[in-house]
Write a protein that holds these residues in place. Sequence first.
Motif, PDB file in Angstrom:
ATOM      1  N   MET A   1       0.843  -1.197   0.000  1.00 50.94           N
ATOM      2  CA  MET A   1       0.000   0.000   0.000  1.00 50.94           C
ATOM      3  C   MET A   1       0.884   1.255   0.000  1.00 50.94           C
ATOM      4  O   MET A   1       1.870   1.306   0.721  1.00 50.94           O
ATOM      5  N   ASP A   2       0.505   2.239  -0.830  1.00 51.44           N
ATOM      6  CA  ASP A   2       1.240   3.501  -0.731  1.00 51.44           C
ATOM      7  C   ASP A   2       0.285   4.617  -0.296  1.00 51.44           C
ATOM      8  O   ASP A   2      -0.851   4.346   0.096  1.00 51.44           O
ATOM      9  N   GLU A   3       0.777   5.841  -0.377  1.00 45.46           N
ATOM     10  CA  GLU A   3       0.014   6.944   0.213  1.00 45.46           C
ATOM     11  C   GLU A   3      -1.329   7.210  -0.461  1.00 45.46           C
ATOM     12  O   GLU A   3      -2.295   7.551   0.205  1.00 45.46           O
ATOM     13  N   PHE A   4      -1.376   7.060  -1.780  1.00 40.89           N
ATOM     14  CA  PHE A   4      -2.576   7.468  -2.502  1.00 40.89           C
ATOM     15  C   PHE A   4      -3.835   6.721  -2.047  1.00 40.89           C
ATOM     16  O   PHE A   4      -4.838   7.365  -1.685  1.00 40.89           O
ATOM     17  N   PRO A   5      -3.830   5.372  -2.028  1.00 40.87           N
ATOM     18  CA  PRO A   5      -5.029   4.684  -1.534  1.00 40.87           C
ATOM     19  C   PRO A   5      -5.330   4.977  -0.069  1.00 40.87           C
ATOM     20  O   PRO A   5      -6.507   4.962   0.328  1.00 40.87           O
ATOM     21  N   VAL A   6      -4.296   5.273   0.707  1.00 41.71           N
ATOM     22  CA  VAL A   6      -4.517   5.619   2.115  1.00 41.71           C
ATOM     23  C   VAL A   6      -5.303   6.930   2.219  1.00 41.71           C
ATOM     24  O   VAL A   6      -6.261   7.055   2.993  1.00 41.71           O
ATOM     25  N   ILE A   7      -4.890   7.898   1.397  1.00 44.60           N
ATOM     26  CA  ILE A   7      -5.587   9.192   1.400  1.00 44.60           C
ATOM     27  C   ILE A   7      -7.035   9.008   0.936  1.00 44.60           C
ATOM     28  O   ILE A   7      -7.966   9.563   1.525  1.00 44.60           O
ATOM     29  N   GLN A   8      -7.222   8.192  -0.099  1.00 46.87           N
ATOM     30  CA  GLN A   8      -8.588   7.929  -0.583  1.00 46.87           C
ATOM     31  C   GLN A   8      -9.438   7.287   0.505  1.00 46.87           C
ATOM     32  O   GLN A   8     -10.599   7.661   0.690  1.00 46.87           O
TER      33      GLN A   8
ATOM     34  N   HIS B   1      -4.845   2.294  12.091  1.00 43.90           N
ATOM     35  CA  HIS B   1      -4.455   0.883  12.166  1.00 43.90           C
ATOM     36  C   HIS B   1      -5.680  -0.023  11.987  1.00 43.90           C
ATOM     37  O   HIS B   1      -5.611  -1.056  11.318  1.00 43.90           O
ATOM     38  N   ILE B   2      -6.808   0.403  12.578  1.00 42.76           N
ATOM     39  CA  ILE B   2      -8.032  -0.402  12.503  1.00 42.76           C
ATOM     40  C   ILE B   2      -8.606  -0.370  11.078  1.00 42.76           C
ATOM     41  O   ILE B   2      -8.863  -1.415  10.475  1.00 42.76           O
ATOM     42  N   VAL B   3      -8.780   0.837  10.544  1.00 47.93           N
ATOM     43  CA  VAL B   3      -9.433   0.979   9.236  1.00 47.93           C
ATOM     44  C   VAL B   3      -8.574   0.399   8.107  1.00 47.93           C
ATOM     45  O   VAL B   3      -9.075  -0.265   7.201  1.00 47.93           O
ATOM     46  N   LEU B   4      -7.268   0.655   8.176  1.00 50.11           N
ATOM     47  CA  LEU B   4      -6.379   0.185   7.103  1.00 50.11           C
ATOM     48  C   LEU B   4      -5.951  -1.265   7.310  1.00 50.11           C
ATOM     49  O   LEU B   4      -5.306  -1.855   6.443  1.00 50.11           O
ATOM     50  N   GLU B   5      -6.323  -1.799   8.469  1.00 54.37           N
ATOM     51  CA  GLU B   5      -5.929  -3.167   8.837  1.00 54.37           C
ATOM     52  C   GLU B   5      -4.418  -3.354   8.745  1.00 54.37           C
ATOM     53  O   GLU B   5      -3.918  -4.345   8.224  1.00 54.37           O
ATOM     54  N   LEU B   6      -3.723  -2.343   9.251  1.00 54.56           N
ATOM     55  CA  LEU B   6      -2.257  -2.405   9.278  1.00 54.56           C
ATOM     56  C   LEU B   6      -1.808  -2.701  10.699  1.00 54.56           C
ATOM     57  O   LEU B   6      -2.185  -1.979  11.634  1.00 54.56           O
TER      58      LEU B   6
ATOM     59  N   PRO C   1       8.749   2.888  10.467  1.00 54.17           N
ATOM     60  CA  PRO C   1       8.341   1.851   9.519  1.00 54.17           C
ATOM     61  C   PRO C   1       7.231   2.382   8.611  1.00 54.17           C
ATOM     62  O   PRO C   1       6.472   3.261   9.004  1.00 54.17           O
ATOM     63  N   LYS C   2       7.157   1.824   7.408  1.00 55.02           N
ATOM     64  CA  LYS C   2       6.213   2.352   6.421  1.00 55.02           C
ATOM     65  C   LYS C   2       4.762   2.325   6.924  1.00 55.02           C
ATOM     66  O   LYS C   2       4.005   3.274   6.717  1.00 55.02           O
ATOM     67  N   GLU C   3       4.391   1.241   7.595  1.00 58.50           N
ATOM     68  CA  GLU C   3       3.015   1.123   8.093  1.00 58.50           C
ATOM     69  C   GLU C   3       2.681   2.282   9.029  1.00 58.50           C
ATOM     70  O   GLU C   3       1.560   2.802   9.032  1.00 58.50           O
ATOM     71  N   GLU C   4       3.672   2.665   9.837  1.00 58.38           N
ATOM     72  CA  GLU C   4       3.441   3.749  10.791  1.00 58.38           C
ATOM     73  C   GLU C   4       3.292   5.087  10.077  1.00 58.38           C
ATOM     74  O   GLU C   4       2.452   5.909  10.440  1.00 58.38           O
ATOM     75  N   MET C   5       4.108   5.286   9.042  1.00 56.86           N
ATOM     76  CA  MET C   5       4.004   6.509   8.246  1.00 56.86           C
ATOM     77  C   MET C   5       2.625   6.592   7.593  1.00 56.86           C
ATOM     78  O   MET C   5       2.002   7.644   7.556  1.00 56.86           O
ATOM     79  N   LEU C   6       2.159   5.463   7.077  1.00 58.47           N
ATOM     80  CA  LEU C   6       0.862   5.450   6.398  1.00 58.47           C
ATOM     81  C   LEU C   6      -0.273   5.762   7.384  1.00 58.47           C
ATOM     82  O   LEU C   6      -1.226   6.458   7.031  1.00 58.47           O
ATOM     83  N   CYS C   7      -0.143   5.258   8.595  1.00 60.49           N
ATOM     84  CA  CYS C   7      -1.161   5.562   9.609  1.00 60.49           C
ATOM     85  C   CYS C   7      -1.137   7.060   9.948  1.00 60.49           C
ATOM     86  O   CYS C   7      -2.184   7.659  10.200  1.00 60.49           O
ATOM     87  N   ASP C   8       0.052   7.652   9.935  1.00 66.92           N
ATOM     88  CA  ASP C   8       0.151   9.103  10.155  1.00 66.92           C
ATOM     89  C   ASP C   8      -0.491   9.877   9.003  1.00 66.92           C
ATOM     90  O   ASP C   8      -1.133  10.909   9.216  1.00 66.92           O
TER      91      ASP C   8
END
Length: 294
Positions: free
Chosen positions: A1-8, A81-86, A107-114
């Motif tokens: 997963m990268d930033e774009f789907p996370v933002i969406q 973490h809950i919504v992205l299931e990370l 770690p990348k997962e943490e950045m994505l949660c931020d």
Amino acid sequence: MDEFPVIQKARQFINDAAINSVPVDVERLASNAKAKINVRTDMDDDESGQTFSLGGKNFITVNGNQREERQRFTILHEIAHIVLELPSHHHGDNITTSDLVSYRRRPKEEMLCDVFAAECLLPYKFFSRDVGNIDVSLHAVKELAKKYKASITSTGSRFAVYCNAPCAFVLIENDKIRYVSSSKFLRELNGWIEIGISIPQGSVAYRLIKEPLKMEDYDEVESNIWFNNGIKGYELVAEEAMLIREWNQCLSLIWLDESLRRVSQTKNYDDQDEGALLKELNGVLPWPSKRRRK
Ligand SMILES: [Zn+2]
């Protein structure tokens, strides 16, 4: 997963929760993530929160002794973490404050949660409109941070992204550039700032860090101090920086406006008739002056 789907996903999440005002109702978002918030005042200073699941329910505990904007970010980070299931990769059930604030070893997962948390805290549909309506300055960033009950760092980072002028936001930690965000107008001018390098000498941020007589300052500095080959047409850039001693960090906002265009060009205009002047200006995006003298 990268930033774009996370933002969406964050935007979808905000829509689903029918968030229609700011500051964003974090409790409503938590309940949409089937999470219950528990505020505790007996946690260590360095601990921001804890989270665990039980019987399909999520329980998020936050440190009630921390500033409100920090608590809101912690909750949204945990919701991410809950919504992205990370899975939480480095803080397990506990999340320390330095996990959330420091930009080292993330770690990348943490950045994505931020990223998710910031998108929820400063939702695009409200924030982009607010940023579009104000002049660039750290004061503006601080006022928006208050309005959205977000940290100055999160707010500044997104401020630069949505700014309608060439603008960058830089986070410096332990004298190194750790994070940069910038507006598309700056990228169009090839204005890139490298991550990982030492804070450039001659910048306002450098001055504040090396001679911390003030907590913040503004100046106009040569564009090649921040940008390798300078910025075409701009000898100077505006820079306003502030120290955050608590985290050994410095935040810097760097931007361009028409008043900073090369002086020699301005002089040439005096010798030209109006037609030539208009021709000269053709194709140049006029940014309103955002200069602020102290
Ligand atoms: Zn986390």
